[in-house]
Design a protein around this motif. Structure first.
Motif: not given
Length: 360
Positions: A27-28, A256, A264, A318
């Motif tokens: 995800f990073y 999340e 964001r 994220r």
């Protein structure tokens, strides 16, 4: 996979390759692309000298395995690397830990991943097995390539082995809680930062500031009495710091959910003396004020301008849509240095292309 096979595959590669271990940090950065080359077959601790405070491990070794070994000798990775659930069931590998360059709550006091890298073995785009660094801090003359691998997200080569400094577990720890608003917490953190106090970690969120003290029993006890606040029992405090480290605590769980709804999550790196930033959304502050997490629906330009205005920068940590770019755009001279460095290690431009910047 044997080293000879890896060297041949990288030497002959002309299409994008995606280096990965557990996939816990996919995800990073920008979205990973290319044919998967797993490091999980590179598994095992190759050297560990508790008395010399270093450990060497192959890149695909699970981070949990190494930390369990260190714990047997009352030692640790002092930079507290985050452990995320992985796509293949793990919580991160040693190679991924270095490639991502992420550090946990104690980073401000004890240093980052990069500060603890002593050496690395890397395969470059010519298929050469390159050895950098060693097993002690004073082993480099000139450019320290092994530490350049920290945070490179695999764009410079395939990390096959790393050597890292380890530290003893502290003799004593204590967690203090203060009811402070953000402005008061920041002023207190900066005031305490100028005093000889054993503050190892700090976190402010939702009107509460928590400090973790660590060190000798006498030093921790004296600091706790001087600072005041409410003492949180260690058996209650430990899950909080672990959750913060692994981004599994209430703030990040809520972040999340917000990201799933279109917000964001930003990671702001700022001078620790920066006063409260008036940004719409939830904020969590770590590292004595130097790292600030913000979950917000604000436009990316507004967040980046706010960080730049105080001498910092913002990373999109994220988001559902990363079209605005994950990392702060580079100046032309710095971008040229990045391109030349990548070309020297990856002449065909096939190693994790675009993970840091779309055109790199």
């Amino acid at each position: 996979m044997k080293f000879d096979d890896l060297q041949a595959r990288l030497r002959d590669a002309r299409a994008p390759l995606r280096f990965t271990g557990h996939g816990s940090k996919d995800f990073y950065g920008e979205t990973p692309t290319g044919e998967v080359l797993s490091t999980l077959s590179l598994n095992g601790v190759t050297a560990y000298e508790p008395s010399e405070l270093f450990v060497s491990a192959l890149a695909g070794t699970p981070l949990a395995d190494v930390e369990a070994l260190l714990a047997q000798h009352h030692q640790r990775f002092a930079f507290e690397p985050p452990r995320f659930p992985g796509g293949s069931g793990g919580q991160g590998t040693v190679g991924g830990m270095v490639a991502a360059g992420l550090s946990g709550p104690s980073r401000a006091a004890l240093g980052s991943v990069r500060d603890h890298v002593l050496g690395a073995v890397v395969i470059n785009g010519n298929g050469e097995l390159l050895h950098f660094g060693g097993t002690v801090m004073k082993n480099v003359a000139g450019f320290d390539v092994s530490r350049a691998m920290a945070g490179s997200l695999g764009q410079l080569g395939l990390i096959t082995e790393v050597t890292l400094k380890v530290l003893p577990l502290p003799a004593a720890t204590a967690t203090l809680r203060f009811e402070f608003d953000q402005a008061t917490a920041l002023m207190a953190l900066n005031r305490w930062g100028g005093e000889p106090l054993p503050i190892e970690a700090s976190a402010w969120w939702d009107g509460a500031l928590l400090l973790r003290l660590a060190g000798a029993n006498a030093a921790v006890g004296a600091a706790a009495r001087k600072l005041g606040g409410d003492v949180i029992p260690n058996d209650m405090a430990a899950p909080f710091w672990t959750g913060l480290r692994d981004q599994a605590d209430e703030f990040f769980v809520g972040a999340e959910r917000a990201v799933a709804g279109g917000a964001r999550l930003w990671r702001l790196s700022l001078p620790s003396t920066t006063p409260e930033l008036k940004l719409h959304g939830e904020q969590l502050i770590e590292w004595g004020g130097a790292q600030r997490w913000v979950v917000t629906p604000l436009e990316p330009a507004a967040v980046r301008e706010a960080a730049a205005s105080v001498g910092g920068h913002a990373t999109l940590f994220r988001a559902l849509d990363k079209g605005c770019g994950v990392f702060t755009p580079l100046s032309a001279p710095l971008a040229a240095i990045h391109r030349r460095l990548k070309a020297s290690f990856d002449p065909h431009g096939v190693f994790n292309p675009g993970r840091l910047y779309p055109n790199l």
